[in-house]
Design a protein around this motif. Structure first.
Motif, PDB file in Angstrom:
ATOM      1  N   ALA A 101       0.829  -1.204   0.000  1.00 35.88           N
ATOM      2  CA  ALA A 101       0.000   0.000   0.000  1.00 35.88           C
ATOM      3  C   ALA A 101       0.864   1.255   0.000  1.00 35.88           C
ATOM      4  O   ALA A 101       0.597   2.206  -0.754  1.00 35.88           O
ATOM      5  CB  ALA A 101      -0.930  -0.009   1.202  1.00 35.88           C
ATOM      6  N   GLU A 102       1.886   1.266   0.816  1.00 38.27           N
ATOM      7  CA  GLU A 102       2.769   2.433   0.881  1.00 38.27           C
ATOM      8  C   GLU A 102       3.454   2.667  -0.463  1.00 38.27           C
ATOM      9  O   GLU A 102       3.553   3.805  -0.941  1.00 38.27           O
ATOM     10  CB  GLU A 102       3.814   2.234   1.979  1.00 38.27           C
ATOM     11  N   ALA A 162      -8.320  -3.706   3.560  1.00 35.44           N
ATOM     12  CA  ALA A 162      -9.454  -2.830   3.877  1.00 35.44           C
ATOM     13  C   ALA A 162      -9.013  -1.562   4.598  1.00 35.44           C
ATOM     14  O   ALA A 162      -9.758  -0.574   4.620  1.00 35.44           O
ATOM     15  CB  ALA A 162     -10.472  -3.587   4.722  1.00 35.44           C
ATOM     16  N   GLN A 163      -7.816  -1.577   5.153  1.00 34.49           N
ATOM     17  CA  GLN A 163      -7.286  -0.376   5.797  1.00 34.49           C
ATOM     18  C   GLN A 163      -6.747   0.620   4.771  1.00 34.49           C
ATOM     19  O   GLN A 163      -6.441   1.765   5.121  1.00 34.49           O
ATOM     20  CB  GLN A 163      -6.173  -0.760   6.779  1.00 34.49           C
ATOM     21  N   PHE A 164      -6.632   0.184   3.511  1.00 29.51           N
ATOM     22  CA  PHE A 164      -6.101   1.046   2.443  1.00 29.51           C
ATOM     23  C   PHE A 164      -7.044   1.020   1.241  1.00 29.51           C
ATOM     24  O   PHE A 164      -6.635   0.696   0.126  1.00 29.51           O
ATOM     25  CB  PHE A 164      -4.705   0.568   2.031  1.00 29.51           C
ATOM     26  N   PRO A 165      -8.327   1.347   1.439  1.00 33.89           N
ATOM     27  CA  PRO A 165      -9.303   1.197   0.354  1.00 33.89           C
ATOM     28  C   PRO A 165      -9.093   2.165  -0.804  1.00 33.89           C
ATOM     29  O   PRO A 165      -9.681   1.973  -1.872  1.00 33.89           O
ATOM     30  CB  PRO A 165     -10.638   1.465   1.058  1.00 33.89           C
ATOM     31  N   ASP A 166      -8.248   3.183  -0.597  1.00 34.39           N
ATOM     32  CA  ASP A 166      -7.937   4.126  -1.673  1.00 34.39           C
ATOM     33  C   ASP A 166      -6.859   3.601  -2.591  1.00 34.39           C
ATOM     34  O   ASP A 166      -6.578   4.207  -3.635  1.00 34.39           O
ATOM     35  CB  ASP A 166      -7.479   5.462  -1.080  1.00 34.39           C
ATOM     36  N   THR A 167      -6.242   2.450  -2.226  1.00 38.09           N
ATOM     37  CA  THR A 167      -5.066   1.965  -2.950  1.00 38.09           C
ATOM     38  C   THR A 167      -5.142   0.488  -3.318  1.00 38.09           C
ATOM     39  O   THR A 167      -4.695   0.105  -4.399  1.00 38.09           O
ATOM     40  CB  THR A 167      -3.789   2.196  -2.103  1.00 38.09           C
TER      41      THR A 167
END
Length: 292
Positions: free
Chosen positions: A53-54, A89-94
């Motif tokens: 994600a990062e 799900a903690q990074f739904p923008d990515t």
């Protein structure tokens, strides 16, 4: 549920691997990871979901993330589908979470597929027939495809050559014939409402993948696992013409980074109007992201 700003994204990478969970468990044993790293002429990085994600958020890209469940064939416990989906799900923008189910799991795998979609937000499933040691058109796997079709989620199949086991005696017993895309053609014909993605340029069966994707409206091809400078010329021609709406950007991260892939893609003879289709627009349609 994704929360992607599709207009703001530079690209959607439909093929990235989670090699490690937050507890240090790896998706494959060290011998296979090291062989893959040698094949791809790099290291054997072990990114977690948060690492991916990062990496992709910094590039203003989205990424499909998954592990490969090979436990029934290899005895190696996979990284948990549930943990990957819940972390994504903690990074739904990515991140766009996919699952992986070894077909040898039978009915329990079918039930797991529905649970992963309905309870964990999984949006598709990844197969690697060569490592999972199954023929995609084996009728015993059809209940799993029926479940995917009912759920409205795509199936992503590894096709062609694999770096997993490459250079090891006997390729560690991994058989390439299971990843002949013509075996997936049967699946595409028998499940016309199932979106299928043929992963990689499918060497030595590139012509087969081109033919299948041209013939079957429900079949796409992703370009992961190979540097674009090594793409078969017929694949480049098809991506520019017949398959301009059916070809998807994929890197095979972490073994190939999106930066490395894009650097070589920039030198490829791809028409200007086709590039945005490959980089993002085709994936939006294939993954049903406008409806998400």
């Amino acid at each position: 549920m994704t929360n992607l700003d599709l207009d703001a994204l530079v690209a959607i990478d439909v093929h990235t691997h989670v090699h490690a969970d937050d507890h240090g468990h790896l998706t494959m044993d060290d011998e296979l990871l090291d062989a893959a790293a040698r094949y791809f002429k790099g290291e054997a990085p072990q990114p977690t979901v948060a690492d991916i994600a990062e990496h992709y958020r910094a590039l203003k890209m989205a990424a499909v993330v998954f592990t490969v469940d090979t436990e029934m064939a290899t005895g190696h416990r996979p990284v948990s589908n549930e943990e990957i989906a819940d972390a994504a799900a903690q990074f739904p923008d990515t991140l766009i979470p996919f699952g992986s189910i070894d077909p040898a799991r039978g009915l329990s795998g079918v039930r797991a597929a529905r649970r992963l979609v309905e309870d964990h937000g999984v949006r598709g499933f990844k197969f690697h027939p060569s490592i999972q040691a199954f023929e995609p058109n084996d009728r015993r796997v059809y209940p799993l495809y029926e479940e995917f079709q009912s759920l409205g989620v795509p199936a992503l199949f590894h096709t062609g050559q694999t770096g997993i086991g490459a250079g090891l005696p006997g390729g560690r017993g991994i058989k390439l014939r299971y990843s002949d895309p013509m075996l997936v053609d049967d699946v595409a014909a028998d499940f016309p409402d199932l979106t299928i993605i043929l992963a990689h340029p499918s060497v030595p069966w590139a012509d087969s993948s081109i033919s299948i994707a041209t013939h079957k409206a429900n079949v796409y091809v992703d370009l992961s696992g190979w540097s674009p400078k090594y793409f078969p010329p017929q694949l480049v021609r098809a991506a520019n013409t017949l398959l301009k709406h059916k070809v998807l950007f994929g890197s095979d991260f972490p073994l190939i980074t999106p930066q490395r892939w894009l650097r070589d893609f920039d030198t490829l003879d791809i028409r200007d109007e086709v590039r945005p289709l490959i980089m993002k627009e085709n994936a939006i349609r294939a993954l049903g992201l406008r409806d998400a």
